[in-house]
Design a protein around this motif. Structure first.
Motif, short mmCIF file in Angstrom:
data_model
loop_
_atom_site.label_atom_id
_atom_site.label_comp_id
_atom_site.label_asym_id
_atom_site.label_seq_id
_atom_site.Cartn_x
_atom_site.Cartn_y
_atom_site.Cartn_z
N SER A 1 37.03 41.66 39.91
CA SER A 1 38.04 43.24 39.72
C SER A 1 37.73 42.36 37.79
O SER A 1 38.55 43.10 37.36
N GLY B 1 37.93 42.81 44.95
CA GLY B 1 38.35 44.27 44.74
C GLY B 1 39.67 44.46 44.95
O GLY B 1 40.24 45.20 45.92
N GLU C 1 31.93 37.43 50.68
CA GLU C 1 31.58 39.03 52.05
C GLU C 1 30.87 37.83 52.63
O GLU C 1 30.94 38.10 53.60
N LYS D 1 27.25 46.71 46.71
CA LYS D 1 27.74 46.25 48.21
C LYS D 1 26.98 46.91 49.01
O LYS D 1 25.75 47.70 48.63
N ALA E 1 40.01 37.36 44.24
CA ALA E 1 40.62 38.29 42.51
C ALA E 1 39.64 39.71 43.75
O ALA E 1 39.34 40.48 41.95
N LEU F 1 29.94 39.42 37.45
CA LEU F 1 29.56 40.44 38.38
C LEU F 1 30.37 40.82 38.90
O LEU F 1 31.42 40.57 38.83
N VAL F 2 29.52 42.16 38.82
CA VAL F 2 30.97 43.76 38.46
C VAL F 2 30.47 44.52 39.88
O VAL F 2 29.22 44.73 40.26
N GLY F 3 31.85 44.77 40.82
CA GLY F 3 31.84 45.19 42.10
C GLY F 3 31.85 46.61 41.80
O GLY F 3 30.95 47.49 41.88
O1 LIG Z 1 30.53 40.80 43.51
C1 LIG Z 1 31.21 41.05 42.84
C2 LIG Z 1 32.40 40.81 43.22
O2 LIG Z 1 33.12 40.94 44.58
C3 LIG Z 1 32.93 41.50 42.71
O3 LIG Z 1 33.89 42.88 43.33
P1 LIG Z 1 35.33 44.00 42.20
O4 LIG Z 1 34.57 44.43 41.11
O5 LIG Z 1 35.30 44.98 42.48
O6 LIG Z 1 36.26 43.11 42.50
#
Ligand SMILES: O=C[C@H](O)COP(=O)(O)O
Length: 249
Positions: A213, A173, A97, A11, A171, A232-234
Motif C-alpha cells: 500500500s 493491496g 501472491e 501484477k 499490507a 515495491l509498488v503494486g
Molecule cells: O508487489 C507489490 C506489492 O504486492 C504491493 O502491492 P500494493 O502496493 O498494491 O499494496
C-alpha cells in the motif's frame, strides 16, 4: 551509499498495447530522476514491447516471475535466458501472491534467485509475514527463515547484488500500510540477518525495499527512514502520474 530503487509490480494488469501507451507516457514525463533507480515490471506478454521502448532510457525492466530450469518440458513456464534475451534487468521472485496461490516455497525461491543471477538478472526477492504470523509474534522468525533459505548457497558477492522487498502480506493491496517505524525496524532486522550470513559490508550495501500500500501520500515518510531503500509498488504503479510521484518521493 545505497541507490534507492522504486519498482512497479503491475501484477496481472495491462495488455501489450496498454503497456506501450504507459511506457510512452512515462518516458515523456521522466525527468530529474538520476538519483533513483526506476523499474517497471509488466506481465510477460508486455516485456518485449516495453523493452523496445525503454531501450536507451534510464528506466529498467523487470519480470514478475521465472522458472529455475534453463529449458525443458515445463509447459507454460519462462526460463531466465528468455528474459535476459528480452533485455530484462530485474525479476521479482517469491512474491507473497506466488507463495500463497502458486505453491512457491523457500526452496523454489532459492533456485530462482540462483538461476537469474547466473544470467545477469537481479532478483527482487520478496519476504514478509502474514497477519496471523504477525499477531503470533512471528514477524522476525518468518522473515529470517525466508531470507536465510532464499539466499542459501549464494556467495557474499552474489548476495550483495540481490534486492530484498519486505512486504508484510497484510499490507498488500489492503490500504493498510505498515507504519514507517515498523517497516524500518523489520528491514533493520533483515539487514542484521544479512550481516550474520554475509558480513557487514554486504549488509551495508544490500538494498531493501518496503512494499504494501505504498502511495504518493506515504512514500516520503518511508524514504526518510534510514533502513528503507525504496519501494515495491503494486496498485499505485499502474498510473503514470502516481508512479512518477512515488519515484520522485
Ligand atoms: O508487489 C507489490 C506489492 O504486492 C504491493 O502491492 P500494493 O502496493 O498494491 O499494496
Amino acid at each position: 551509499m545505497r541507490k534507492p530503487i522504486i519498482a512497479g509490480n503491475w501484477k496481472m494488469h495491462k495488455t501489450s498495447s496498454e503497456t506501450r501507451e504507459f511506457i510512452q507516457e512515462l518516458l515523456n514525463n521522466f525527468t530529474g530522476l538520476d538519483d533513483v533507480e526506476v523499474v517497471v515490471c509488466p506481465p510477460f506478454t508486455s516485456l518485449e514491447g516495453a523493452s523496445t521502448l525503454l531501450k536507451g532510457s534510464n528506466i529498467k525492466l523487470g519480470a514478475q516471475n521465472v522458472h529455475y530450469e534453463k529449458s525443458g518440458a515445463f509447459t507454460g513456464e519462462i526460463a531466465p535466458d528468455m528474459l535476459k534475451d528480452l533485455g530484462v534487468d530485474y525479476c521479482i521472485i517469491g512474491h507473497s501472491e506466488r507463495r500463497q496461490y502458486f505453491g512457491e516455497t523457500d526452496e523454489t525461491v532459492n533456485k530462482k534467485v540462483k538461476a537469474v543471477l547466473e544470467v545477469g538478472i537481479i532478483p527482487i526477492m520478496c519476504v514478509g509475514e502474514t497477519l496471523s504470523e504477525r499477531e503470533n509474534g512471528e514477524t522476525e522468525s518468518v522473515c529470517k527463515r525466508q531470507v536465510v533459505e532464499g539466499l542459501k548457497g549464494l556467495t557474499a558477492e552474489e548476495i550483495k547484488k540481490v534486492v530484498i522487498a519486505y512486504e508484510p502480506v497484510w499490507a498488500i493491496g489492503t490500504g493498510k500500510s505498515a507504519t514507517k517505524e515498523d517497516a524500518d525496524e523489520t528491514i533493520g532486522f533483515i539487514r542484521k540477518v544479512i550481516e550474520e550470513i554475509a558480513g557487514k559490508e554486504v549488509a551495508d550495501a544490500i538494498r531493501i525495499q518496503y512494499g504494501g500500500s505504498v502511495k504518493p501520500e506515504n512514500i516520503t515518510s518511508y524514504m526518510e527512514m534510514p533502513q528503507i531503500d525504496g519501494a515495491l509498488v503494486g496498485g499505485a504503479s499502474l498510473q503514470v502520474k502516481s508512479f512518477l510521484e512515488i519515484a520522485k518521493f
